[in-house]
Structures are given as structure tokens and as C-alpha cells.
Motif scaffolding. Structure first.
Motif, PDB file in Angstrom:
ATOM      1  N   LEU A 134       0.808  -1.212   0.000  1.00 32.67           N
ATOM      2  CA  LEU A 134       0.000   0.000   0.000  1.00 32.67           C
ATOM      3  C   LEU A 134       0.850   1.276   0.000  1.00 32.67           C
ATOM      4  CD1 LEU A 134      -2.706  -1.054   2.617  1.00 32.67           C
ATOM      5  CD2 LEU A 134      -2.986  -0.890   0.141  1.00 32.67           C
ATOM      6  N   ARG A 135       2.177   1.086  -0.104  1.00 28.78           N
ATOM      7  CA  ARG A 135       3.109   2.232  -0.053  1.00 28.78           C
ATOM      8  C   ARG A 135       2.854   3.057   1.206  1.00 28.78           C
ATOM      9  NH1 ARG A 135       1.232   2.201  -5.233  1.00 28.78           N
ATOM     10  NH2 ARG A 135       0.037   4.139  -4.981  1.00 28.78           N
ATOM     11  N   PHE A 136       2.761   2.349   2.299  1.00 35.06           N
ATOM     12  CA  PHE A 136       2.420   2.944   3.593  1.00 35.06           C
ATOM     13  C   PHE A 136       3.687   3.111   4.416  1.00 35.06           C
ATOM     14  CE2 PHE A 136       0.339   3.639   7.550  1.00 35.06           C
ATOM     15  CZ  PHE A 136      -0.981   3.951   7.265  1.00 35.06           C
ATOM     16  N   ASN A 137       3.906   4.308   4.938  1.00 35.89           N
ATOM     17  CA  ASN A 137       5.075   4.557   5.782  1.00 35.89           C
ATOM     18  C   ASN A 137       4.812   3.979   7.167  1.00 35.89           C
ATOM     19  OD1 ASN A 137       7.290   5.454   7.187  1.00 35.89           O
ATOM     20  ND2 ASN A 137       7.211   7.531   6.381  1.00 35.89           N
ATOM     21  N   SER A 138       5.448   2.880   7.486  1.00 40.28           N
ATOM     22  CA  SER A 138       5.154   2.170   8.729  1.00 40.28           C
ATOM     23  C   SER A 138       5.893   2.724   9.939  1.00 40.28           C
ATOM     24  CB  SER A 138       5.510   0.681   8.576  1.00 40.28           C
ATOM     25  OG  SER A 138       6.895   0.528   8.298  1.00 40.28           O
ATOM     26  N   ASP A 139       6.845   3.635   9.728  1.00 39.39           N
ATOM     27  CA  ASP A 139       7.671   4.112  10.840  1.00 39.39           C
ATOM     28  C   ASP A 139       7.314   5.511  11.333  1.00 39.39           C
ATOM     29  OD1 ASP A 139       9.193   1.763  10.922  1.00 39.39           O
ATOM     30  OD2 ASP A 139      10.462   2.468   9.276  1.00 39.39           O
ATOM     31  N   LEU A 226       3.784   0.712  13.020  1.00 40.62           N
ATOM     32  CA  LEU A 226       2.420   0.258  12.726  1.00 40.62           C
ATOM     33  C   LEU A 226       1.999  -0.913  13.599  1.00 40.62           C
ATOM     34  CD1 LEU A 226       2.019   0.330   8.827  1.00 40.62           C
ATOM     35  CD2 LEU A 226       0.707   1.611  10.513  1.00 40.62           C
ATOM     36  N   LYS A 227       2.917  -1.839  13.838  1.00 40.94           N
ATOM     37  CA  LYS A 227       2.550  -3.030  14.596  1.00 40.94           C
ATOM     38  C   LYS A 227       2.158  -2.718  16.034  1.00 40.94           C
ATOM     39  CE  LYS A 227       7.356  -4.150  15.785  1.00 40.94           C
ATOM     40  NZ  LYS A 227       7.241  -3.772  17.197  1.00 40.94           N
ATOM     41  N   ASP A 228       2.549  -1.537  16.524  1.00 39.78           N
ATOM     42  CA  ASP A 228       2.221  -1.158  17.896  1.00 39.78           C
ATOM     43  C   ASP A 228       0.871  -0.453  18.010  1.00 39.78           C
ATOM     44  OD1 ASP A 228       4.580  -2.176  18.984  1.00 39.78           O
ATOM     45  OD2 ASP A 228       5.694  -0.344  18.513  1.00 39.78           O
ATOM     46  N   LEU A 229       0.171  -0.283  16.880  1.00 38.73           N
ATOM     47  CA  LEU A 229      -1.134   0.379  16.927  1.00 38.73           C
ATOM     48  C   LEU A 229      -2.156  -0.443  17.709  1.00 38.73           C
ATOM     49  CD1 LEU A 229      -1.564   1.889  13.334  1.00 38.73           C
ATOM     50  CD2 LEU A 229      -1.130   3.099  15.476  1.00 38.73           C
ATOM     51  N   ALA A 230      -2.024  -1.769  17.669  1.00 36.36           N
ATOM     52  CA  ALA A 230      -2.945  -2.614  18.438  1.00 36.36           C
ATOM     53  C   ALA A 230      -2.782  -2.356  19.934  1.00 36.36           C
ATOM     54  CB  ALA A 230      -2.702  -4.093  18.118  1.00 36.36           C
ATOM     55  N   LYS A 231      -1.524  -2.213  20.364  1.00 30.46           N
ATOM     56  CA  LYS A 231      -1.255  -1.903  21.769  1.00 30.46           C
ATOM     57  C   LYS A 231      -1.796  -0.514  22.117  1.00 30.46           C
ATOM     58  CE  LYS A 231       2.946  -0.605  22.947  1.00 30.46           C
ATOM     59  NZ  LYS A 231       2.845   0.704  23.646  1.00 30.46           N
ATOM     60  N   ALA A 232      -1.603   0.431  21.211  1.00 34.57           N
ATOM     61  CA  ALA A 232      -2.084   1.794  21.443  1.00 34.57           C
ATOM     62  C   ALA A 232      -3.609   1.823  21.549  1.00 34.57           C
ATOM     63  CB  ALA A 232      -1.612   2.713  20.320  1.00 34.57           C
ATOM     64  N   TYR A 233      -4.278   1.032  20.714  1.00 34.93           N
ATOM     65  CA  TYR A 233      -5.749   0.968  20.766  1.00 34.93           C
ATOM     66  C   TYR A 233      -6.215   0.438  22.122  1.00 34.93           C
ATOM     67  CZ  TYR A 233     -10.496  -0.657  19.731  1.00 34.93           C
ATOM     68  OH  TYR A 233     -11.849  -0.890  19.776  1.00 34.93           O
ATOM     69  N   LYS A 234      -5.538  -0.589  22.621  1.00 26.50           N
ATOM     70  CA  LYS A 234      -5.886  -1.139  23.940  1.00 26.50           C
ATOM     71  C   LYS A 234      -5.668  -0.092  25.030  1.00 26.50           C
ATOM     72  CE  LYS A 234      -4.999  -6.045  22.958  1.00 26.50           C
ATOM     73  NZ  LYS A 234      -4.634  -5.959  21.531  1.00 26.50           N
ATOM     74  N   GLU A 235      -4.593   0.693  24.904  1.00 26.96           N
ATOM     75  CA  GLU A 235      -4.323   1.757  25.881  1.00 26.96           C
ATOM     76  C   GLU A 235      -5.445   2.794  25.897  1.00 26.96           C
ATOM     77  OE1 GLU A 235       0.610   1.783  25.743  1.00 26.96           O
ATOM     78  OE2 GLU A 235      -0.549   3.431  24.894  1.00 26.96           O
ATOM     79  N   ALA A 236      -5.891   3.184  24.704  1.00 26.22           N
ATOM     80  CA  ALA A 236      -6.961   4.184  24.621  1.00 26.22           C
ATOM     81  C   ALA A 236      -8.257   3.646  25.228  1.00 26.22           C
ATOM     82  CB  ALA A 236      -7.181   4.592  23.163  1.00 26.22           C
ATOM     83  N   ARG A 237      -8.540   2.352  25.006  1.00 25.43           N
ATOM     84  CA  ARG A 237      -9.737   1.741  25.597  1.00 25.43           C
ATOM     85  C   ARG A 237      -9.616   1.685  27.126  1.00 25.43           C
ATOM     86  NH1 ARG A 237     -13.927   1.245  22.022  1.00 25.43           N
ATOM     87  NH2 ARG A 237     -14.877   0.202  23.801  1.00 25.43           N
ATOM     88  N   VAL A 238      -8.426   1.343  27.615  1.00 28.84           N
ATOM     89  CA  VAL A 238      -8.194   1.307  29.060  1.00 28.84           C
ATOM     90  C   VAL A 238      -8.374   2.705  29.648  1.00 28.84           C
ATOM     91  CG1 VAL A 238      -6.421   1.012  30.837  1.00 28.84           C
ATOM     92  CG2 VAL A 238      -6.707  -0.728  29.076  1.00 28.84           C
ATOM     93  N   ALA A 239      -7.878   3.719  28.942  1.00 28.55           N
ATOM     94  CA  ALA A 239      -8.026   5.099  29.423  1.00 28.55           C
ATOM     95  C   ALA A 239      -9.500   5.450  29.602  1.00 28.55           C
ATOM     96  CB  ALA A 239      -7.366   6.064  28.436  1.00 28.55           C
ATOM     97  N   LEU A 240     -10.342   5.027  28.663  1.00 28.88           N
ATOM     98  CA  LEU A 240     -11.782   5.276  28.778  1.00 28.88           C
ATOM     99  C   LEU A 240     -12.374   4.552  29.979  1.00 28.88           C
ATOM    100  CD1 LEU A 240     -13.311   5.169  25.167  1.00 28.88           C
ATOM    101  CD2 LEU A 240     -13.189   7.110  26.721  1.00 28.88           C
TER     102      LEU A 240
END
Length: 361
Positions: A134-139, A226-240
Motif C-alpha cells: 500500500l506504499r504505507f510509511n510504517s515508521d 504500525l505493529k504497535d497500533l494494536a497496543k495503542a488501541y488497547k491503551e486508549a480503551r483502558v483510558a476510557l
């Protein structure tokens, strides 16, 4: 791709071309037209006939041509007329719409890709491969912001949030459920959480004034891959979730600002109950009346300062000292001593956490 985008382009082109034009979808149905009455008409035969042609065809006074994008021939543009101008117009419109569709599809594919990452629906080993495709900048540095609407709204939560995102080439708005929206925001490395909170505050104010819609926001820490976005999503849910338990009046909660509440939230309830029973023996906490508990909270808010707390509560200093002494006799904890105050504060938070649980294991 949204038919509305095709209709917008066709509407803009109709005066330039000065003859009826339109778009036919993969099912042979007209989905956009300069003559709005034609939208919804079936031209399945054209779809079948054109599939045998490598370029274009003319039929019953119209010129037809495939819109080519990402190697697919699934949409058709038509122009009234069978002359050389109709051929050129159809070619011009097909090229323009093909480029627009390619850009739209690439953006959509990237959004779906990110959604699969945050929901853990893609293997870590496949993330790098797909990002290259997808020519996606992962970093790039990114943060995940979860927006939870309090009630159904019109327009939809997705439409509201998407309308307020200005960096659409960098930020992604993802629909998780009817009332839960995720923003994956590209940020500078080491962006402070205060900047993300300011961004969320702007969303809240705009939404309230423009749409009369209210929501709460959970913000993750900044991740660099990019691979850490799943962890970040869990953090945001925990914050809520933690915010709902310990800071119920705050509409914006950052994972990095959760403090000891984050630790308590991750503890097993059985361990919390043991701790609570050790601190408040024989129901000593239940024996404290509402006025006394209000005094405790005010004492903590004013950094254990007796003079400042008595001033805020509009009581005499000796009255406050009397109440603190009463707490010491009931619980064995003297809140004027730092260690005892910390224990009491944590115990109150644990009690609140346990009370928020529907069941105890």
C-alpha cells in the motif's frame, strides 16, 4: 467508492462537455448522470457488449468506455454522441474518474488495513508486507484516539468525526461500532499528551457547538511503528474504562495520565478485596458518614493542608482536626501522616473500582 463522488465530478463536467454524460456501475446500473432522472436506469446490455471491446463502443447514439483503475474494468463512462468529440470526451472523463477512483481505493484500503491492525485481525508478519503493497510509511509516529458517543446522533458519529479531521491524507477515521469511532493520528515523535488532549478538546467543542453531540475520549501513548497500533488501541480503551471508574466527570482521559488508577484496574478483584479488608477492618469504611468522606476528599484535593482544607470547607480548623481524629479512631489511619494518607487514598480507589464491577470473581 461513494457514488456521491462520481455524481459531484459529473455535475462539475456537464457544462464543459455540454452534452449528457454519466457513469454505469459493475451491475450495469447508472449511478451518476448529468441528467439526474437517469440515475438508477439499467444498461446491463452495454456492460455485456463492452466486455468484448478493448477500447470503446458506440450504441444507440452514445459512446461508452471503461473507467480503468488499479487494473480493473468494472465501471463505464458514457457520453451522448458517436462523433470524434464524444470519443475524446469519454476518454477524458474515464481518465479523470479512474485516477480519482484509484486514489480513493488506496485510501480506503489503508483505512481497512489500519482497522485490521488495531483489532488484531492481521498477523504481525503480514503487517510489513501489506504496508509495502500500500506504499504505507510504517515508521511514522502515531497515536490512537477512541471517541465514544453518549447516545445516537444525526449525522452519524463517523460522519461527525470525519468532517472535523483536516489532515485526511495522514489521519484515519475508523468506524468500530455505532457509537465508537477511532482516530489514528500521525504526530511528531515525542509529541506530549497535552497536545493530543488539546486536539481532543477542540473536537469536543466543535461537536457540541455544531452538532450538539457529546462524547468521551480515550488517548493512547505515542507509538513509532504500525505493529504497535494494536497496543495503542488497547491503551486508549483502558483510558476510557479507567476514566469512567475514577474520573467520571472528565471527558478526556490520557493513558499516560491515569496514574495509580491504571495499576488498580489491572489487578485481580480478589487481590483488591484482600487489600481492602486489611485496610478497613470490620466495616470501618462503611461507618464513615457522607460528611466525613467529603472531608477526606477535600483534604486530599488540598494536598493534606489543614488550613486550606478548612477554608475550602468553610469550617473552623479545630472542626477539621476533630474530623480527622475521628477517622483515625475508626480506621487506624491518621491522614495527616503521608504514608497513612496514601494507603487511605489507594483503598478508596480500590473500593470504587470494586463497586464498578458487575460481578466479583
Amino acid at each position: 467508492m461513494s457514488n456521491r463522488i462520481f455524481q459531484t465530478v459529473i455535475h462539475q463536467m456537464k457544462d464543459v462537455v455540454a452534452r449528457p454524460i454519466g457513469v454505469i456501475d459493475e451491475n450495469g446500473i447508472i449511478i451518476a448522470a448529468s441528467e439526474l432522472a437517469k440515475v438508477g436506469e439499467s444498461r446491463q446490455r452495454i456492460k455485456e457488449e463492452l466486455s468484448y471491446s478493448s477500447a470503446f463502443m458506440v450504441y444507440e447514439g452514445y459512446t461508452y468506455r471503461f473507467i480503468r483503475s488499479t487494473g480493473k474494468n468494472d465501471l463505464i463512462v458514457y457520453v451522448e454522441g458517436i462523433d470524434q468529440y464524444a470519443e475524446k470526451y469519454s476518454d477524458m472523463i474515464a481518465i479523470a474518474l479512474g485516477n480519482i477512483k484509484s486514489l480513493y481505493d488506496e485510501k480506503y484500503d489503508k483505512g481497512s488495513f489500519i482497522k485490521n491492525i488495531i483489532l488484531d485481525n492481521i498477523l504481525p508478519s503480514d503487517i510489513y508486507i501489506k504496508s509495502n503493497e500500500l506504499r504505507f510509511n510504517s515508521d511514522e509516529s502515531r497515536a490512537v484516539i477512541v471517541v465514544k458517543f453518549n447516545s445516537p446522533v444525526n449525522p452519524t458519529p463517523y460522519e461527525i468525526i470525519n468532517s472535523m479531521i483536516t489532515e485526511k491524507n495522514k489521519d484515519y477515521v475508523i468506524n468500530i461500532s455505532e457509537q465508537d469511532i477511532v482516530i489514528v493520528k500521525e504526530v511528531e515523535p515525542h509529541t506530549p499528551h497535552s497536545a493530543l488532549e488539546a486536539f481532543a478538546e477542540k473536537l469536543l467543542k466543535t461537536s457540541a457547538s455544531k452538532y450538539s453531540a457529546k462524547f468521551v475520549v480515550g488517548i493512547s501513548s505515542v507509538v513509532d511503528n504500525l505493529k504497535d497500533l494494536a497496543k495503542a488501541y488497547k491503551e486508549a480503551r483502558v483510558a476510557l474504562e479507567v476514566g469512567k471508574v475514577f474520573d467520571i466527570e472528565k471527558p478526556i482521559m490520557s493513558y499516560e495520565n491515569l496514574g495509580i488508577g491504571r495499576l488498580i484496574y489491572q489487578l485481580p478483584t480478589t487481590l483488591c478485596e484482600i487489600f481492602l479488608n486489611e485496610v478497613f477492618k470490620k466495616g470501618s469504611l462503611e461507618s464513615l458518614d457522607k460528611e466525613t468522606l467529603m472531608t477526606v476528599h477535600s483534604f486530599f484535593e488540598n494536598n493534606l493542608n489543614v488550613s486550606e482544607t478548612s477554608r475550602k470547607l468553610f469550617v473552623h480548623r479545630n472542626t477539621l482536626v476533630y474530623r480527622l481524629e475521628k477517622i483515625r479512631k475508626i480506621t487506624g489511619l491518621d491522614l495527616r501522616e503521608f504514608d497513612h494518607a496514601v494507603t487511605f487514598k489507594v483503598a478508596l480507589m480500590v473500593k470504587k473500582y470494586l463497586s464498578s464491577k458487575p460481578t466479583k470473581f
